[in-house]
Write a protein that holds these residues in place. Structure first.
Motif, mmCIF file in Angstrom:
data_model
loop_
_atom_site.group_PDB
_atom_site.id
_atom_site.type_symbol
_atom_site.label_atom_id
_atom_site.label_comp_id
_atom_site.label_asym_id
_atom_site.label_seq_id
_atom_site.Cartn_x
_atom_site.Cartn_y
_atom_site.Cartn_z
ATOM 1 N N SER A 33 -3.069 5.504 15.625
ATOM 2 C CA SER A 33 -1.733 5.427 16.078
ATOM 3 C C SER A 33 -1.207 4.465 15.335
ATOM 4 C CB SER A 33 -1.783 4.956 17.592
ATOM 5 O OG SER A 33 -2.403 5.538 18.264
ATOM 6 N N ALA A 37 2.441 4.824 13.008
ATOM 7 C CA ALA A 37 3.712 4.008 13.419
ATOM 8 C C ALA A 37 3.841 3.449 11.878
ATOM 9 C CB ALA A 37 3.322 2.729 14.171
ATOM 10 N N GLU A 38 2.774 2.925 11.201
ATOM 11 C CA GLU A 38 3.270 2.387 9.831
ATOM 12 C C GLU A 38 3.980 3.260 8.895
ATOM 13 O OE1 GLU A 38 -0.025 -1.263 9.838
ATOM 14 O OE2 GLU A 38 -0.075 0.071 8.187
ATOM 15 N N THR A 40 5.777 6.048 9.528
ATOM 16 C CA THR A 40 6.851 6.299 10.061
ATOM 17 C C THR A 40 8.014 5.212 9.631
ATOM 18 O OG1 THR A 40 5.862 7.304 11.986
ATOM 19 C CG2 THR A 40 8.400 6.968 12.046
ATOM 20 N N ASP A 41 7.529 4.019 10.066
ATOM 21 C CA ASP A 41 8.325 2.713 9.678
ATOM 22 C C ASP A 41 8.826 2.654 8.116
ATOM 23 O OD1 ASP A 41 9.330 0.173 10.463
ATOM 24 O OD2 ASP A 41 8.113 -0.372 8.792
ATOM 25 N N LYS A 87 3.648 11.008 18.174
ATOM 26 C CA LYS A 87 3.671 9.960 16.992
ATOM 27 C C LYS A 87 3.606 10.729 15.608
ATOM 28 C CE LYS A 87 2.374 5.749 19.600
ATOM 29 N NZ LYS A 87 1.480 5.626 20.462
ATOM 30 N N GLU A 90 6.598 12.470 14.615
ATOM 31 C CA GLU A 90 7.644 11.832 14.177
ATOM 32 C C GLU A 90 7.445 11.364 12.818
ATOM 33 O OE1 GLU A 90 8.730 7.848 16.383
ATOM 34 O OE2 GLU A 90 8.093 8.826 18.076
ATOM 35 N N MET A 91 6.071 10.845 12.560
ATOM 36 C CA MET A 91 5.651 10.659 11.126
ATOM 37 C C MET A 91 5.887 11.809 10.218
ATOM 38 S SD MET A 91 3.016 10.686 9.043
ATOM 39 C CE MET A 91 1.660 11.097 10.154
#
Ligand code: COA
Length: 262
Positions: A33, A37-38, A40-41, A87, A90-91
């Motif tokens: 995860s 998240a990294e 995507t950011d 997640k 989203e990425m």
């Protein structure tokens, strides 16, 4: 943003080209995860960076990415599993919606979610050591990050079904034959070749390049008539851009154009 305290991602910039390297070598860059998240950011931040024109994504060690982190989701209930899958989606969307072209430089295994990342990228350069596959069937699952439909569209139903139902890993040469890889290189030349490709694109007019990414991505699933209407609308918007006027003038004046991204 460079490095932004990322744990699983190394960010390097050389001129217009940004190279992102996945850093979870001991686990073959399996995507947990935090890594999702990294990524995507990072892609959301690149979205508006006028100093970045092309992105290269690669892996450290012997894998590009061996898929989602099976250990992490092994204890999940259905809700947690779907939140993990979301997640991931989203990425992939952040890569596809990033207006800059993203080149996957595939150094080794690109499996499951790793292959879905490749399918979300715009071009693929692969090392002779690369291996591609959607082995979710071996876990009793099906790909959850768009891999089924994207593989179908990329390689057609027969090759897609064979990949999906056998879980077999394809070689880089097979990927080239199936037209999901642009170039195959020796392992030691992978980044050089990917960077040369990135550099060639980075020298073109950025708004035209960004338009081409959007038009191909959006046109793929639209009717021919609708897709061509998108093309015409984008061209009409580009005509009076600084770069189009510069490109046309430079051709007439027999000099190289200087593009500024406006
Ligand atoms: N999730 C979590 N951990 C993974 C992983 C994944 N998708 N893929 C590899 N790893 C881990 C292994 O568990 C191992 O960890 P350990 O050293 O702590 O035991 C480490 O990465 C090295 O992998 P290993 O299996 O020992 O390497 P190998 O060279 O023998 O095999 C693969 C490589 C890619 C064939 C094998 O790791 C594999 O099949 N991975 C799963 C691929 C997959 O199904 N992906 C889709 C997930 S939805």
């Amino acid at each position: 943003m460079n490095n932004q305290n990322y744990v699983y991602l190394k960010v390097e910039q050389n001129g217009w080209v940004m190279t992102l390297t996945l850093l979870r070598e001991a686990k073959l860059n399996a995507m947990n995860s935090a890594m999702m998240a990294e990524l995507t950011d990072c892609f959301r931040r690149i979205h508006d960076r006028s100093d970045v024109r092309v992105v290269i994504l690669t892996g450290s060690g012997k894998a590009f990415m061996a898929g989602a982190d099976i250990e992490e989701y092994s204890g999940f209930d259905l809700g947690a599993f779907f939140s993990f899958q979301n997640k991931g989606r989203e990425m992939y969307r952040a890569i596809e919606e990033c207006p800059k072209p993203v080149i996957a430089a595939v150094n080794g295994y690109a499996l499951g979610g790793g292959f879905e990342i490749v399918l979300a990228c715009d071009m693929v350069v692969a090392s002779e050591k690369a291996k591609f596959g959607l082995p979710e069937v071996n876990l009793g699952l099906v790909p959850g990050g768009g891999g089924v439909q994207k593989a179908l569209r990329a390689v057609g139903p027969y090759a897609a079904k064979e990949m999906l139902m056998t879980g077999r890993f394809l070689t880089a040469q097979e990927g080239l034959d199936l037209r999901i890889i642009n170039q195959v290189t020796s392992p030691d030349q992978l980044l050089e070749v990917a960077t040369a490709l990135a550099q060639t694109i980075a020298e073109k007019a950025p708004l035209a390049v960004q338009g081409l990414k959007k038009l191909v991505n959006e046109g793929r699933d639209a009717s021919l008539e609708t897709a061509q209407a998108y093309d015409r609308a984008y061209l009409a918007n580009l005509f009076y851009s600084t770069d189009a006027q510069e490109g046309i003038a430079a051709f007439v004046e027999k000099r190289p154009p200087v593009f500024v991204g406006k």
